[in-house]
Structure formats: C-alpha cells, structure tokens
Write an enzyme that holds these catalytic residues in place. Structure first.
Site: not given
Length: 319
Positions: A235, A264, A286
C-alpha cells in the site's frame, strides 16, 4: 430476485464479463459512483458490490433493504464494518485471487530496473545501435539475481510466493513480520533495520495499518545499500513518498518501483514525478493485481459469495 448493484464496475475492467451476476438477481451496473451518489444508488438495493467506493453509516443509513456488501477486493478498509454489524449487514471479500498476478508484476518491475530495460530499448530505437561499431552495447552493466539477498516486508500469501520464486533464482531470502507474529521456518526472520541493511532487493507486500504507515522513511532509506532496489506492491502509505523522492535524488539507493501510491490517482504535484533522474523510478497505476485471469477469478468469487449468501451459507464473510 435479489436487487444487486455494482458501484464501480469500471475498476474491474471494460472487458469484465458480469453476465453471471444476472442469473443471481436484477443487476444495476454503474461504471463509477461519486461519494454524493452512493446513498441514492444503494437505497433500494439488497446486495451491493464495491471495489473502492466507501460505504459508511452516512450513506447506508437509509438503505433499509441492504443485506450483503460484496467487496471486490481483499481489503475491507472502505467499509464501516462496525456499523454494518449493528445493522446485520453481511460483508464478504475475496482473497487469494491476485497472488499470481502480483507475483509476476513484482518480478517484471524488478527486471525493468535491474537490467535498465528502458535505457536499452531507447538506445536501439534512437538508431544509436545502428551506428555502433560492435554487435552489443555494455554502457549499463547489469548483474544476475542469483546470490543476492531479497528482503520481504510482509510474508503473507503474496510475500511467500515472491520468496519462493526469489529462492528459485538463487536468492537468499530474509523477511520482516509487520505483525511480529509470522514465524516461517523456511526463511530467516530479521528486524526491519537489519533487513534493510542486508538486502539487495526489498519488496513490500504488507497491508497499510498503524504499524506500517510511513514504515519506510528517509532515515531507514539511509540504512539501505546504495545498490539496492525498493519495490512497493503493498500500500502506498507504507513508503513516505517525500522521503523516497529525496532519497532517490540523493542517490541513497539505486532505484525504486511502485505499483501503489498514497493518493490514487497520483497528484500531479507529487515530487516522485519530478525527480532529477526519473530513470531511477518506475511507477505503475495500481495494476499488479489486475491480470485478465485474476479479474476473472475475482468475478467468479463474487458470484460464489452471493450464491452462498442467498443459500444462507457463510462464505468469505469478514463480519
């Protein structure tokens, strides 16, 4: 039939086959749901599927028919589990679907940096190779992975898969348990500072919590080898991004690869986007979890979770 809605189908990919869900109920699909749209969209629904959309008391309080929340991911931090429990709303997640995908992406990111693949690709396509007086080009020497020490932060399912493959490549593997409870006898467990000091490659596969937030800061980056590569596929908040940008600009480590960021999509003013030497950093949006096969497994698991719930069975329940 049950009323089912998907709040952020776009996060599953435009190629996602959601037809199986229509056999389980009346399905409403939303590509994206903004925070101020959640309450209205779930008001009449019995089953809600979400990946990143936050569900809490403020937007669930009027959803009187809501019985099941299906998280299209492993982490459930976007769901107010305590409030759901008070309402007897079941919450299920999906675990293990992305392990192979993240494993593959981990090594793809490493080799991209370790072998300077961007440099060599551009060297050929710029026609520099066409003008060479020898058949090869060795201006960016690279080393073999065998014999290196690979340090893993978070030895769960993904971390263990990375450890196994790293060992196959001939690496010595050490790991740090972020909970302090993981004792895997296959690999040497060390404290974090020792792991950072010893490792040629450090990969992060841990969740974000109070113990891991800002775990890797400038002080700890200073303890790493100048030749080391840092990979974060856990993360974003685990690595302090301001400190990492400074560390890369100060040449404290050879490079870093990130698939996750603290915010994000990335903020345009993020210092990581303006490094002195951008070749030291690889960022992907991601996507490590999102191979075609992993997304198919995810959707299949969602269908099985809903089927089980409709049959009064427990499956992947987290509350």
């Amino acid at each position: 039939m049950a009323k089912i809605c998907i709040l952020d189908a776009k996060t599953l990919g435009n190629d996602a086959d959601l037809s199986g869900l229509s056999k389980l109920g009346e399905v409403t699909v939303y590509d994206i749901t903004k925070p101020d749209e959640v309450a209205d969209r779930i008001r009449e629904q019995e089953i809600v599927i979400t990946n990143k959309v936050v569900l809490n008391e403020s937007n669930m309080k009027d959803a009187s028919n809501l019985k099941l929340i299906c998280v299209a991911a492993t982490g459930t931090n976007n769901i107010d589990l305590e409030y759901a429990k008070t309402r007897s709303i079941a919450v299920s997640n999906v675990a293990g679907y992305s392990t192979s995908s993240v494993l593959q992406h981990t090594f793809a990111m490493l080799f991209y940096l370790m072998e300077d693949l961007r440099y060599y690709d551009e060297y050929v396509k710029s026609m520099s190779y066409s003008k060479s007086d020898i058949f090869t080009h060795l201006d960016k020497p690279f080393e073999e992975l065998g014999g290196k020490t690979w340090g893993i932060i978070g030895l769960g399912a993904i971390g263990s898969s990375v450890a196994s493959l790293a060992k196959t490549f001939g690496c010595r593997v050490v790991y740090y348990s972020t909970t302090g409870k993981n004792n895997n006898l296959q690999y040497e467990r060390v404290e974090l500072d020792e792991l950072l000091k010893q490792s040629d490659i450090v990969s992060i596969h841990a969740p974000l919590n109070d113990k891991t937030r800002n775990l890797i800061d400038y002080k700890r980056l200073q303890t790493m080898k100048k030749s080391a590569i840092l990979l974060n596929l856990g993360r974003g908040g685990i690595v302090n991004e301001l400190d990492l940008a400074k560390a890369l600009d100060d040449d404290l480590i050879r490079g870093a690869a990130l698939d996750v960021l603290e915010i994000e999509p990335v903020n345009p003013d993020n210092l990581l986007l303006n490094l002195k030497n951008p070749d030291k950093l690889l960022i992907t949006p991601h996507i490590a979890w999102a191979s075609v096969q992993a997304r198919k497994r995810l959707i299949n698991e969602l269908e099985l979770n809903i089927k089980a719930f409709l049959n009064n069975e427990y499956r992947n329940r987290v509350n």
